[in-house]
Design a protein around this motif. Structure first.
Motif, PDB file in Angstrom:
ATOM      1  N   HIS A  51      37.031  52.635  40.957  1.00 21.31           N
ATOM      2  CA  HIS A  51      36.670  51.625  41.949  1.00 21.31           C
ATOM      3  C   HIS A  51      35.812  52.237  43.056  1.00 21.31           C
ATOM      4  O   HIS A  51      34.832  51.617  43.517  1.00 21.31           O
ATOM      5  CB  HIS A  51      37.927  51.002  42.552  1.00 21.31           C
ATOM      6  N   GLN A  52      36.163  53.445  43.490  1.00 20.58           N
ATOM      7  CA  GLN A  52      35.366  54.117  44.518  1.00 20.58           C
ATOM      8  C   GLN A  52      33.954  54.392  44.025  1.00 20.58           C
ATOM      9  O   GLN A  52      32.980  54.224  44.772  1.00 20.58           O
ATOM     10  CB  GLN A  52      36.041  55.426  44.930  1.00 20.58           C
ATOM     11  N   SER A  95      31.848  51.155  43.877  1.00 18.94           N
ATOM     12  CA  SER A  95      31.483  50.632  45.197  1.00 18.94           C
ATOM     13  C   SER A  95      30.288  51.368  45.792  1.00 18.94           C
ATOM     14  O   SER A  95      29.685  50.891  46.763  1.00 18.94           O
ATOM     15  CB  SER A  95      32.671  50.739  46.161  1.00 18.94           C
TER      16      SER A  95
END
Length: 419
Positions: free
Chosen positions: A330-331, A334
């Motif tokens: 997810h990091q 993003s």
């Protein structure tokens, strides 16, 4: 008085000293019937801002050397307070309107001239690499990109037959090595391992002739990935450690970070949890020390915090930390720039794997299916097809009888046939 940082950056990217830039400008002036009177002192005045708007002939020569307008090189016309230049990288200034069938045309043609090869020729030839890497970021490796890169390498080697200084010869070897490494990367991404190995061996030889540690690191990084594809995991660690040992890794923490991260992936494949986490720690520490604004080759543009998170997701998943892998994915997503479409699709597949390994089957299938939308309009590169195949095999293992497994399998086979 403000210095001209744009010109300074352009010179660093091209590897030019003040005296070499003066020689390149004078060579252009003489080739057009003018007297070459630019000295390293002239260049110093440009860099310090003492001379903010060179004479017209000098501006034309500078624009020819760098392939940029005078304003983009930081020069300011009289009466204008500051340069009206958009803060974009040189590669993004070009209109990228190239169909796949015309990929080879992106390698900038060099006119065959009997004159001595100079730095202008080297810069013009190197510019084609940026266009190839832009296509790779969007679509991934494929045969026409590989062939275009080999054409660029051949042109660089052909120029060795013309008169040139020893320094220019080394730079031509460096350009040839970079083009060959690009061909190798394209073959690697398409999972044509035998061709990739052949190109990598050639690129390493050329990098040695060029005494170019940056290309050497690039080649060892690709060798580590090739070894992983072949499941030669000890060799993958050895190759990543060879990348760590290059001079550029000792000099530039960003390159060191990439080498440590690649080593971490190798250790995770061997099941060595502590060594993998230790290498990830070294990668993070090195990245924190790296100067992000430093000029580096276009192939290295993919690496930064987002890519380190992507590689962290791989390592964490392989050592059994699926929840940490999901968080790292997810990091990464993003922060991955939009133009790195292939990398976003790979990171999305990694996210799906992490979700699946936590038994979140429905969410994992939705995530994995979104990859096809991300790559819509282009065939899936071989490396991505393989990773999606890994996902499907794990899905069958985790939920063999679930309706979502059958539905996803049907979609996977449909997209596979299109590719």
């Amino acid at each position: 008085m403000e210095g001209n940082e744009d010109l300074n950056c352009a010179m660093r990217e091209a590897g030019l000293t003040q005296a070499e830039l003066a020689d390149a400008v004078n060579a252009h002036l003489r080739a057009h019937g003018h007297e070459g009177t630019v000295s390293d002192r002239t260049v110093r005045h440009w860099l310090t801002g003492k001379s903010r708007w060179p004479h017209r002939r000098q501006r034309d020569a500078l624009e020819a050397v760098f392939g940029r307008t005078a304003e983009e090189l930081g020069f300011v016309p009289p009466g204008r307070p500051s340069p009206a230049v958009e803060p974009e990288q040189h590669v993004r200034r070009r209109n990228f309107l190239m169909a796949t069938t015309a990929t080879a045309a992106m390698v900038t043609p060099i006119n065959s001239r009997p004159s001595m090869v100079g730095i202008t020729d080297v810069i013009r030839l190197r510019n084609g690499l940026d266009d190839l890497m832009t296509l790779d970021d969007t679509r991934g490796g494929h045969e026409s990109l590989e062939q275009a890169a080999l054409v660029g390498a051949s042109r660089a080697m052909d120029m060795q037959h013309r008169a040139a200084s020893q320094r220019i010869r080394q730079r031509l070897f460096s350009v040839a090595a970079d083009y060959t490494a690009t061909a190798a990367w394209s073959a690697l991404d398409a999972r044509h391992s035998d061709r990739a190995e052949q190109h990598l061996s050639r690129a390493l030889y050329l990098a040695g002739l060029a005494q170019d540690p940056v290309v050497e690191l690039r080649v060892w990084n690709s060798f580590a990935m090739l070894a992983h594809q072949r499941q030669h995991f000890t060799q993958a660690v050895d190759s990543a450690q060879a990348a760590q040992a290059t001079a550029v890794s000792r000099r530039d923490p960003l390159f060191a970070s990439l080498a440590h991260a690649r080593t971490a992936v190798g250790h995770s494949n061997l099941g060595d949890r502590q060594a993998a986490l230790r290498s990830l720690g070294h990668a993070g520490e090195a990245l924190a020390k790296a100067e992000q604004g430093e000029p580096r080759p276009s192939w290295m543009a993919f690496y930064g915090p987002a890519e380190l998170n992507s590689m962290t997701a791989i390592v964490r998943d392989r050592i059994g930390d699926a929840a940490e892998s999901e968080a790292a994915s997810h990091q990464a997503l993003s922060a991955i720039p939009e133009q790195f479409r292939r990398n976003r699709a790979l990171a999305t597949t990694r996210l799906a794997l992490a979700q699946l390994h936590q038994r979140d089957v429905d969410q994992a299938c939705d995530t994995a299916a979104s990859v096809f939308g991300l790559m819509s309009g282009n065939p899936l590169p071989g490396r991505m097809r393989s990773l999606l195949g890994d996902y499907y095999r794990d899905l069958i293992t985790v939920a063999p009888n679930a309706p979502v497994t059958r539905e996803w399998g049907d979609r996977y086979r449909l997209e596979w046939s299109r590719a």
